[in-house]
Scaffold this active site. Sequence first.
Site, PDB file in Angstrom:
ATOM      1  CG  ASP A 131     -46.541 104.147  84.339  1.00  0.00           C
ATOM      2  OD1 ASP A 131     -45.963 105.428  83.507  1.00  0.00           O
ATOM      3  OD2 ASP A 131     -46.601 103.719  85.088  1.00  0.00           O
ATOM      4  CG  LEU A 132     -41.735 104.336  77.364  1.00  0.00           C
ATOM      5  CD1 LEU A 132     -41.392 103.190  77.871  1.00  0.00           C
ATOM      6  CD2 LEU A 132     -41.762 104.068  76.227  1.00  0.00           C
TER       7      LEU A 132
END
Length: 282
Positions: free
Chosen positions: A188-189
């Site tokens: 979830d960068l």
Amino acid sequence: MLTPSWLDGLALGDAVAAESVEGGYASKTFRVRTSLDRSAIVKTQTDLPPDLYAVEADGLDALRVPGGFAVPEVLRVTPDFIVLTDLGASAPSPTYWEDAGRALALQHQHTADKFGYHQDNYLGILPQRNPWTIDGHSFFAQHRLVRYLEVPDCYNALSPDDRHRLERVADRLPELVPPQPPSLLHGDLWHGNLLPTPAGRPALIDPAVYYGWPEAELSMLIGCGNIPDAFYRAYEEAHPLAPGWRDRMPLLHLREHLCVTAHFTDSANAVEQIHTILARFA
């Protein structure tokens, strides 16, 4: 909001104040200050999946790659809250983005023999399914794209033609995306989960870890914007990518638009982006 029992037994002193910290979707986040002039980060919420913070702790532990990003230490985990070391806050150092690019390249060099993870976890508050899968195209198609058609808000936001095109894109992934190793991903960068420590070292928070395509990770950063080119240059020096990778970024960022649509009823912009991407790649 201040719950003194958050820090019981942690040798940090008594909790005396809590200030809200921005960021995150599932939790309310606080910086808790103590009687010993220490601080910790507490994420808490009611009515969440009971294992959400346990799998977050697992993901943080998985990201502790030697020489890689700084990662907060997990001090306590319960079904209702998680306590983390406070990495503080700082302005980026002059080499921050280059350091972050090299750190991500090093993280992506940690690979597995299959795609997935040893357990399912969460992206937002929705389950992220991570069954061990040999074929990366099948994994991304089934567990990162088509799976969102099972969520009513996403299904109903898309037209029948959109849904057909999404399935068509999922089938075409072997033509569109070159083979890549199953690399260790934060999952979830976006830029909000990447921050500098007071020492200037890039750090990661709020993971949704799995082993997947490195390009899928990069698509999240590019799609959410605000990352300078110095980051990508440093990344590619340490971890070269297949030609045309930037052209594939909108396609791989499709997962994020589907996830947003599945979480929020007011997601017209995400739906518009889905239309555009499907028209291009289906």
